[in-house]
Write a protein that holds these residues in place. Structure first.
Motif, mmCIF file in Angstrom:
data_model
loop_
_atom_site.group_PDB
_atom_site.id
_atom_site.type_symbol
_atom_site.label_atom_id
_atom_site.label_comp_id
_atom_site.label_asym_id
_atom_site.label_seq_id
_atom_site.Cartn_x
_atom_site.Cartn_y
_atom_site.Cartn_z
ATOM 1 N N SER A 123 4.696 1.102 10.267
ATOM 2 C CA SER A 123 3.446 0.672 9.620
ATOM 3 C C SER A 123 2.476 1.812 9.328
ATOM 4 O O SER A 123 2.294 2.717 10.150
ATOM 5 N N ILE A 124 1.866 1.697 8.166
ATOM 6 C CA ILE A 124 0.643 2.455 7.891
ATOM 7 C C ILE A 124 -0.503 1.669 8.504
ATOM 8 O O ILE A 124 -0.621 0.467 8.265
ATOM 9 N N GLU B 270 3.510 2.715 -1.381
ATOM 10 C CA GLU B 270 4.163 3.150 -0.148
ATOM 11 C C GLU B 270 5.284 2.173 0.209
ATOM 12 O O GLU B 270 5.253 1.007 -0.158
ATOM 13 N N VAL C 109 -3.907 -3.609 9.095
ATOM 14 C CA VAL C 109 -5.333 -3.303 8.977
ATOM 15 C C VAL C 109 -5.922 -3.404 10.380
ATOM 16 O O VAL C 109 -5.874 -4.465 11.010
ATOM 17 N N TYR D 71 6.015 1.319 3.361
ATOM 18 C CA TYR D 71 5.808 0.838 4.731
ATOM 19 C C TYR D 71 5.016 -0.471 4.799
ATOM 20 O O TYR D 71 4.281 -0.818 3.881
ATOM 21 N N ASP D 72 5.184 -1.160 5.947
ATOM 22 C CA ASP D 72 4.293 -2.264 6.273
ATOM 23 C C ASP D 72 2.876 -1.732 6.474
ATOM 24 O O ASP D 72 2.665 -0.525 6.646
ATOM 25 N N VAL D 73 1.920 -2.642 6.454
ATOM 26 C CA VAL D 73 0.518 -2.253 6.633
ATOM 27 C C VAL D 73 -0.093 -3.071 7.764
ATOM 28 O O VAL D 73 0.082 -4.286 7.823
ATOM 29 N N PHE E 213 3.031 -8.118 -0.546
ATOM 30 C CA PHE E 213 3.233 -8.106 0.908
ATOM 31 C C PHE E 213 3.324 -9.536 1.429
ATOM 32 O O PHE E 213 2.661 -10.434 0.915
ATOM 33 N N VAL F 229 -4.377 1.014 8.483
ATOM 34 C CA VAL F 229 -5.607 1.226 7.720
ATOM 35 C C VAL F 229 -6.768 0.865 8.641
ATOM 36 O O VAL F 229 -6.933 -0.290 9.019
ATOM 37 N N LEU G 109 1.997 -7.382 5.588
ATOM 38 C CA LEU G 109 0.625 -6.953 5.868
ATOM 39 C C LEU G 109 0.096 -7.801 7.015
ATOM 40 O O LEU G 109 0.164 -9.031 6.981
ATOM 41 N N LYS H 61 7.619 -6.057 2.176
ATOM 42 C CA LYS H 61 6.726 -5.451 3.174
ATOM 43 C C LYS H 61 5.790 -6.507 3.757
ATOM 44 O O LYS H 61 5.500 -7.518 3.131
ATOM 45 N N LEU I 51 -1.344 1.685 -1.234
ATOM 46 C CA LEU I 51 -0.469 0.896 -0.352
ATOM 47 C C LEU I 51 0.666 0.253 -1.138
ATOM 48 O O LEU I 51 1.780 0.099 -0.629
#
Lengths: 236, 236
Positions: B21-22, B135, B141, B137-139, B169, B24, B4, B2, B132
């Motif tokens: 992506s999530i 999960e 921010v 998914y990618d993240v 990540f 944040v 970040l 993943k 995270l």
């Protein structure tokens, strides 16, 4: 007191008022390092243009043309985007037209509203610092970034300028604080500090490591390129 | 593996693809610190809205309403933007509607394309890190910044998250590297590291120092706010 601010990418330029500001464009890897090197080696002027098409038009008018996209030379143009290509006797007195992925686009974006546009690199840091001290205007360092994204090397250059000018300029905004602190953290070994950056990895894949090391040298040249009538020339 | 990534301000969100992506959202001073605190203290849900007008509509429907502009409470609304205002027994089980200068706008901007939207603050850093990790998914921010500009405290939070998640990540982009290095530089004393930032000076003029110190505390609460059906609720 004059203010020094930093715009981390041209995609944030809309947030800045430029009517009392000199904009210093920085594209360390490699457009502005090339411009400084070229003028130091005797190129008469460098006309930055935003598109390959505009560059071709100037080439047809007799300019020596440099076109780079995605860190590589565009076919049909004489010069690539390596500072070493600008150390060429045949370029002395020449008029050069240049388009690059990020640097010349940043100049084009700032041009309509800035008081003056200058070009900065580590290579001419000291000369630029002296010039900005002597001017009456605020300064915005416009980091060229990569396709709209902030990058480490241009931010570090902005931080170096802030560090050098902090006694004469107010540093009010968080972008300039962040740039300054990153520079303080990395200044003792810029080359290792940028080693993991996305652009260094991109350039290393293309075998351009020597351009990186070269462009991180400080105060090699005494020239300050300024935009006059659409072309970059050395300030007398 | 993943990825970040960090978007330093909502004005750069157009550069990011969010479909895997999530997002944040972080608005440390003070929207997301309020959201985390409020849900930790038993608020049932917080509906973030981009405009004061939308907030008024929900207030008329019986929501307890919080509206902040330029760091101050908007007249006619019950709650301001201080985390301490969210530690109130009368809010237990309540539905809150909230609009703030930067934080709720960021949520509104990311909502159409993100897989999920979560809310981050130093106050729930550890809980968020665990979530995270679990999960797939990618993240991204998304730092709320200040009116389109990057700010120090949200960038530091992004760096804290990158520091905590770097083994799980990939950190590919320069924005995340810069955030991580700033956090490494400031983590031992975040309060003094942000002391000269523009937003801290802005809030100090308004007498909100205690909110600043409070919002820089790590791992006070175990909640992870997630957007469901337009409202932020705690992940079970």
């Amino acid at each position: 007191m004059k203010q020094l601010d930093v715009c981390l990418t041209p995609d944030l330029l809309h947030l800045h008022k430029l009517e009392n500001s000199i904009v210093v464009v920085a594209d360390i890897f490699r457009a502005t390092s090339c411009m400084v090197t070229g003028l130091a080696y005797g190129i008469q002027s460098i006309t930055p243009v935003a598109t390959v098409e505009e560059c071709k038009v100037l080439q047809d008018k007799g300019y020596i043309a440099a076109a780079e996209r995605n860190a590589q030379k565009v076919e049909g143009f004489e010069l690539d985007n390596s500072p070493f290509s600008y150390m060429d006797e045949r370029l002395i007195g020449a008029k050069v037209a240049m388009t690059t992925t990020n640097g010349t686009l940043s100049i084009a974006k700032a041009r309509p509203s800035a008081v003056k546009i200058m070009v900065g690199a580590f290579l001419n840091l000291g000369a630029l610092v002296n010039q900005l001290r002597s001017e009456q205007y605020d300064v915005l360092v416009l980091c060229a970034g990569w396709k709209g994204r902030p990058n480490l090397e241009d931010t570090l250059f902005a931080g170096a300028l802030a560090e050098a000018l902090q006694d004469e300029f107010m540093l009010m905004e968080d972008s300039v604080l962040m740039a300054q602190r990153l520079y303080q953290q990395g200044k003792d070994n810029l080359l290792s500090f940028v080693a993991n950056s996305s652009h260094v990895r991109r350039l290393q894949r293309l075998g351009i490591q020597k351009d990186i090391a070269f462009s991180l040298q400080t105060d090699l040249y005494d020239v300050v390129p300024v935009l006059r009538g659409g072309a970059l020339v050395s300030i007398d």
